[in-house]
Design a protein around this motif. Structure first.
Motif, PDB file in Angstrom:
ATOM      1  N   ALA A 184     -27.357  -9.840 -33.187  1.00  0.00           N
ATOM      2  CA  ALA A 184     -27.380 -10.113 -34.627  1.00  0.00           C
ATOM      3  C   ALA A 184     -28.727 -10.689 -35.048  1.00  0.00           C
ATOM      4  O   ALA A 184     -29.247 -10.385 -36.121  1.00  0.00           O
ATOM      5  CB  ALA A 184     -26.250 -11.072 -34.992  1.00  0.00           C
ATOM      6  N   ARG A 185     -29.330 -11.490 -34.170  1.00  0.00           N
ATOM      7  CA  ARG A 185     -30.617 -12.091 -34.496  1.00  0.00           C
ATOM      8  C   ARG A 185     -31.726 -11.056 -34.556  1.00  0.00           C
ATOM      9  O   ARG A 185     -32.546 -11.051 -35.470  1.00  0.00           O
ATOM     10  CB  ARG A 185     -30.956 -13.173 -33.462  1.00  0.00           C
ATOM     11  CG  ARG A 185     -30.150 -14.457 -33.621  1.00  0.00           C
ATOM     12  CD  ARG A 185     -30.428 -15.407 -32.465  1.00  0.00           C
ATOM     13  NE  ARG A 185     -29.831 -16.724 -32.674  1.00  0.00           N
ATOM     14  CZ  ARG A 185     -28.548 -16.998 -32.467  1.00  0.00           C
ATOM     15  NH1 ARG A 185     -27.737 -16.033 -32.051  1.00  0.00           N
ATOM     16  NH2 ARG A 185     -28.079 -18.209 -32.677  1.00  0.00           N
ATOM     17  N   THR A 186     -31.797 -10.173 -33.543  1.00  0.00           N
ATOM     18  CA  THR A 186     -32.872  -9.182 -33.540  1.00  0.00           C
ATOM     19  C   THR A 186     -32.667  -8.115 -34.597  1.00  0.00           C
ATOM     20  O   THR A 186     -33.639  -7.505 -35.057  1.00  0.00           O
ATOM     21  CB  THR A 186     -32.986  -8.516 -32.152  1.00  0.00           C
ATOM     22  OG1 THR A 186     -31.733  -7.920 -31.802  1.00  0.00           O
ATOM     23  CG2 THR A 186     -33.365  -9.525 -31.095  1.00  0.00           C
ATOM     24  N   LEU A 187     -31.408  -7.879 -35.012  1.00  0.00           N
ATOM     25  CA  LEU A 187     -31.168  -6.906 -36.070  1.00  0.00           C
ATOM     26  C   LEU A 187     -31.588  -7.461 -37.429  1.00  0.00           C
ATOM     27  O   LEU A 187     -32.088  -6.730 -38.287  1.00  0.00           O
ATOM     28  CB  LEU A 187     -29.687  -6.495 -36.095  1.00  0.00           C
ATOM     29  CG  LEU A 187     -29.220  -5.681 -34.876  1.00  0.00           C
ATOM     30  CD1 LEU A 187     -27.727  -5.395 -34.972  1.00  0.00           C
ATOM     31  CD2 LEU A 187     -30.005  -4.377 -34.762  1.00  0.00           C
ATOM     32  N   SER A 188     -31.405  -8.753 -37.626  1.00  0.00           N
ATOM     33  CA  SER A 188     -31.822  -9.373 -38.887  1.00  0.00           C
ATOM     34  C   SER A 188     -33.323  -9.665 -38.883  1.00  0.00           C
ATOM     35  O   SER A 188     -33.944  -9.749 -39.944  1.00  0.00           O
ATOM     36  CB  SER A 188     -31.045 -10.681 -39.106  1.00  0.00           C
ATOM     37  OG  SER A 188     -31.306 -11.603 -38.056  1.00  0.00           O
ATOM     38  N   ASN A 189     -33.890  -9.812 -37.708  1.00  0.00           N
ATOM     39  CA  ASN A 189     -35.330 -10.056 -37.579  1.00  0.00           C
ATOM     40  C   ASN A 189     -35.851  -9.166 -36.447  1.00  0.00           C
ATOM     41  O   ASN A 189     -36.085  -9.636 -35.331  1.00  0.00           O
ATOM     42  CB  ASN A 189     -35.594 -11.532 -37.282  1.00  0.00           C
ATOM     43  CG  ASN A 189     -37.077 -11.859 -37.281  1.00  0.00           C
ATOM     44  OD1 ASN A 189     -37.875 -11.142 -37.866  1.00  0.00           O
ATOM     45  ND2 ASN A 189     -37.440 -12.935 -36.601  1.00  0.00           N
ATOM     46  N   PRO A 190     -36.064  -7.867 -36.717  1.00  0.00           N
ATOM     47  CA  PRO A 190     -36.389  -6.900 -35.663  1.00  0.00           C
ATOM     48  C   PRO A 190     -37.660  -7.280 -34.895  1.00  0.00           C
ATOM     49  O   PRO A 190     -38.626  -7.788 -35.468  1.00  0.00           O
ATOM     50  CB  PRO A 190     -36.585  -5.592 -36.433  1.00  0.00           C
ATOM     51  CG  PRO A 190     -35.821  -5.780 -37.704  1.00  0.00           C
ATOM     52  CD  PRO A 190     -35.962  -7.226 -38.043  1.00  0.00           C
ATOM     53  N   ILE A 191     -37.628  -7.001 -33.593  1.00  0.00           N
ATOM     54  CA  ILE A 191     -38.781  -7.306 -32.741  1.00  0.00           C
ATOM     55  C   ILE A 191     -39.440  -6.039 -32.203  1.00  0.00           C
ATOM     56  O   ILE A 191     -40.369  -6.129 -31.398  1.00  0.00           O
ATOM     57  CB  ILE A 191     -38.370  -8.214 -31.567  1.00  0.00           C
ATOM     58  CG1 ILE A 191     -37.331  -7.499 -30.670  1.00  0.00           C
ATOM     59  CG2 ILE A 191     -37.821  -9.540 -32.066  1.00  0.00           C
ATOM     60  CD1 ILE A 191     -36.998  -8.271 -29.397  1.00  0.00           C
ATOM     61  N   THR A 192     -38.998  -4.873 -32.670  1.00  0.00           N
ATOM     62  CA  THR A 192     -39.491  -3.611 -32.120  1.00  0.00           C
ATOM     63  C   THR A 192     -41.006  -3.491 -32.261  1.00  0.00           C
ATOM     64  O   THR A 192     -41.708  -3.155 -31.300  1.00  0.00           O
ATOM     65  CB  THR A 192     -38.809  -2.421 -32.812  1.00  0.00           C
ATOM     66  OG1 THR A 192     -37.398  -2.564 -32.709  1.00  0.00           O
ATOM     67  CG2 THR A 192     -39.228  -1.113 -32.166  1.00  0.00           C
ATOM     68  N   LEU A 193     -41.522  -3.746 -33.440  1.00  0.00           N
ATOM     69  CA  LEU A 193     -42.963  -3.644 -33.667  1.00  0.00           C
ATOM     70  C   LEU A 193     -43.721  -4.605 -32.758  1.00  0.00           C
ATOM     71  O   LEU A 193     -44.749  -4.242 -32.164  1.00  0.00           O
ATOM     72  CB  LEU A 193     -43.283  -3.938 -35.127  1.00  0.00           C
ATOM     73  CG  LEU A 193     -44.781  -3.998 -35.504  1.00  0.00           C
ATOM     74  CD1 LEU A 193     -45.466  -2.685 -35.176  1.00  0.00           C
ATOM     75  CD2 LEU A 193     -44.951  -4.347 -36.978  1.00  0.00           C
ATOM     76  N   GLN A 194     -43.201  -5.799 -32.607  1.00  0.00           N
ATOM     77  CA  GLN A 194     -43.846  -6.807 -31.764  1.00  0.00           C
ATOM     78  C   GLN A 194     -43.853  -6.382 -30.296  1.00  0.00           C
ATOM     79  O   GLN A 194     -44.837  -6.586 -29.583  1.00  0.00           O
ATOM     80  CB  GLN A 194     -43.138  -8.144 -31.942  1.00  0.00           C
ATOM     81  CG  GLN A 194     -43.872  -9.344 -31.373  1.00  0.00           C
ATOM     82  CD  GLN A 194     -43.131 -10.644 -31.640  1.00  0.00           C
ATOM     83  OE1 GLN A 194     -42.113 -10.655 -32.336  1.00  0.00           O
ATOM     84  NE2 GLN A 194     -43.629 -11.732 -31.080  1.00  0.00           N
ATOM     85  N   VAL A 195     -42.754  -5.779 -29.849  1.00  0.00           N
ATOM     86  CA  VAL A 195     -42.687  -5.300 -28.464  1.00  0.00           C
ATOM     87  C   VAL A 195     -43.720  -4.199 -28.233  1.00  0.00           C
ATOM     88  O   VAL A 195     -44.460  -4.213 -27.238  1.00  0.00           O
ATOM     89  CB  VAL A 195     -41.271  -4.793 -28.138  1.00  0.00           C
ATOM     90  CG1 VAL A 195     -41.254  -4.070 -26.786  1.00  0.00           C
ATOM     91  CG2 VAL A 195     -40.270  -5.943 -28.133  1.00  0.00           C
ATOM     92  N   VAL A 196     -43.785  -3.236 -29.148  1.00  0.00           N
ATOM     93  CA  VAL A 196     -44.742  -2.133 -29.016  1.00  0.00           C
ATOM     94  C   VAL A 196     -46.172  -2.669 -29.024  1.00  0.00           C
ATOM     95  O   VAL A 196     -47.009  -2.239 -28.217  1.00  0.00           O
ATOM     96  CB  VAL A 196     -44.538  -1.098 -30.135  1.00  0.00           C
ATOM     97  CG1 VAL A 196     -45.662  -0.062 -30.136  1.00  0.00           C
ATOM     98  CG2 VAL A 196     -43.187  -0.398 -29.972  1.00  0.00           C
ATOM     99  N   GLN A 197     -46.462  -3.597 -29.917  1.00  0.00           N
ATOM    100  CA  GLN A 197     -47.814  -4.150 -29.985  1.00  0.00           C
ATOM    101  C   GLN A 197     -48.184  -4.878 -28.693  1.00  0.00           C
ATOM    102  O   GLN A 197     -49.324  -4.786 -28.231  1.00  0.00           O
ATOM    103  CB  GLN A 197     -47.926  -5.099 -31.178  1.00  0.00           C
ATOM    104  CG  GLN A 197     -47.956  -4.385 -32.524  1.00  0.00           C
ATOM    105  CD  GLN A 197     -48.037  -5.336 -33.706  1.00  0.00           C
ATOM    106  OE1 GLN A 197     -47.599  -6.493 -33.627  1.00  0.00           O
ATOM    107  NE2 GLN A 197     -48.593  -4.864 -34.798  1.00  0.00           N
ATOM    108  N   THR A 198     -47.224  -5.584 -28.105  1.00  0.00           N
ATOM    109  CA  THR A 198     -47.494  -6.288 -26.848  1.00  0.00           C
ATOM    110  C   THR A 198     -47.790  -5.304 -25.728  1.00  0.00           C
ATOM    111  O   THR A 198     -48.719  -5.505 -24.925  1.00  0.00           O
ATOM    112  CB  THR A 198     -46.307  -7.182 -26.463  1.00  0.00           C
ATOM    113  OG1 THR A 198     -46.042  -8.114 -27.523  1.00  0.00           O
ATOM    114  CG2 THR A 198     -46.586  -7.954 -25.188  1.00  0.00           C
ATOM    115  N   ILE A 199     -47.021  -4.227 -25.669  1.00  0.00           N
ATOM    116  CA  ILE A 199     -47.272  -3.187 -24.663  1.00  0.00           C
ATOM    117  C   ILE A 199     -48.647  -2.569 -24.868  1.00  0.00           C
ATOM    118  O   ILE A 199     -49.409  -2.355 -23.915  1.00  0.00           O
ATOM    119  CB  ILE A 199     -46.165  -2.109 -24.727  1.00  0.00           C
ATOM    120  CG1 ILE A 199     -44.827  -2.697 -24.250  1.00  0.00           C
ATOM    121  CG2 ILE A 199     -46.544  -0.883 -23.892  1.00  0.00           C
ATOM    122  CD1 ILE A 199     -43.647  -1.766 -24.428  1.00  0.00           C
TER     123      ILE A 199
END
Length: 324
Positions: A184-199
């Motif tokens: 519920a936390r990651t859906l309300s505050n997505p981290i996908t962009l942050q994960v891709v940028q870190t990679i």
């Protein structure tokens, strides 16, 4: 004239003998070289032993989704070597790398202050004895926790690592399967962009795969960086839909995997990953189905069952050049 003819008659046999001896010596001298050339041209044995660093790096840099170091089935370490070390920690990933796993699998979520951490559970209780959600804690609070003592005194003081730390440990050494924990936390505050940028910041787009449960997450990854492979998490068979363009692989709960599923996925150009695979019987069944990757808590044991002297794929003599 007779004397000269007689001399020539003696010289001719001597010349023939010398020439024959020279050819023989040359042949014998070149034979070991010929043998060495043949051995060099032969293909390597199928083996779970450590590959040379140069070979490993060449495989990682190859344009291939599943570099296997000459293995028919790739082995992924579930949260690192989670059988011998505290799961999802730097020691667990280092151990899996030393055991020559093809992949390591990890889970990522965010702390309260937005830092990407490698942790699986929705609660810190099982590993740290605190009944709080990791997303409710700041990075400073999380760094103060010991998530290794439960596994043994030698791991006392082990902390929750950042995603960046794990990627830097694995760079050019092993492929990484990053599962985004969609709560519920990651859906309300997505981290996908942050994960891709870190990679991307770690220069590992072609070394990583991102696994998620939602198609929309994989669609976003495809738009952000097409070079990062994607896998759809499947806990039911009806989620294996092979015409989904945003999916490169299906990460399927092992008991659901069938030969028809693997064949259909492969015909569509997609791979099948099975988890968890921790018994010899299940490993043998999945290997017989043509599975692409198995995710196991015991990568060393899995490699032994697959490629050890008594394994499903035992060593064999080097192949003739061009036979593969």
């Amino acid at each position: 004239m007779r004397r000269r003819s007689g001399s020539l008659g003696v010289l001719l046999p001597l010349g023939t003998i010398c020439l024959s001896l020279a050819i023989g010596i040359l042949y014998l001298g070149c034979w070991p070289l010929a043998e060495r050339s043949f051995e060099t041209a032969s293909l390597p044995e199928v083996s779970a032993e450590a590959a040379p660093v140069e070979e490993t790096q060449a495989v990682l840099q190859a344009d291939s989704f599943l570099p296997r170091l000459h293995r028919p089935v790739a082995v992924s370490a579930h949260r690192g070597d989670s059988m011998r070390c505290p799961e999802n920690t730097l020691p667990a990933f280092e151990k899996a790398i030393s055991e020559q796993a093809d992949w390591v699998e990890l889970d990522v979520q965010a702390s309260a202050d937005g830092e990407l951490i490698v942790f699986h559970d929705n609660s810190l209780y099982r590993l740290a004895g605190i009944g709080r959600h990791p997303g409710d804690c700041s990075l400073e609070e999380l760094n103060a926790l010991d998530v290794g003592a439960w596994k043994g005194q030698e791991y006392q003081g082990t902390r929750i690592p950042l995603l960046r730390e794990v990627l830097e440990l694995c760079r050019d050494r092993v492929r990484v399967n990053v599962e985004i924990k969609e709560t519920a936390r990651t859906l309300s505050n997505p981290i996908t962009l942050q994960v891709v940028q870190t990679i991307q910041d770690c220069g590992m787009s072609e070394q990583c795969m991102i696994t998620a449960y939602m198609h929309s997450t994989l669609e976003q990854i495809r738009l952000l960086d097409p070079s990062i492979k994607t896998a759809l998490l499947c806990e039911t068979a009806d989620r294996v839909v092979c015409d989904a363009p945003e999916v490169d692989a299906f990460s399927v709960w092992a008991p659901l995997v069938t030969s028809e599923m693997v064949e259909e996925a492969n015909l569509a150009g997609k791979k099948v990953i099975a988890w968890p695979v921790d018994t010899p019987e299940e490993l043998e069944r999945l290997a017989g189905l043509g599975i692409d990757i198995v995710i196991a808590q015991d990568p060393a044991g899995t490699l032994e069952l697959l490629y050890g002297p008594e394994g499903l794929y035992p060593r064999h003599p080097p192949s003739m050049p061009g036979s593969r």
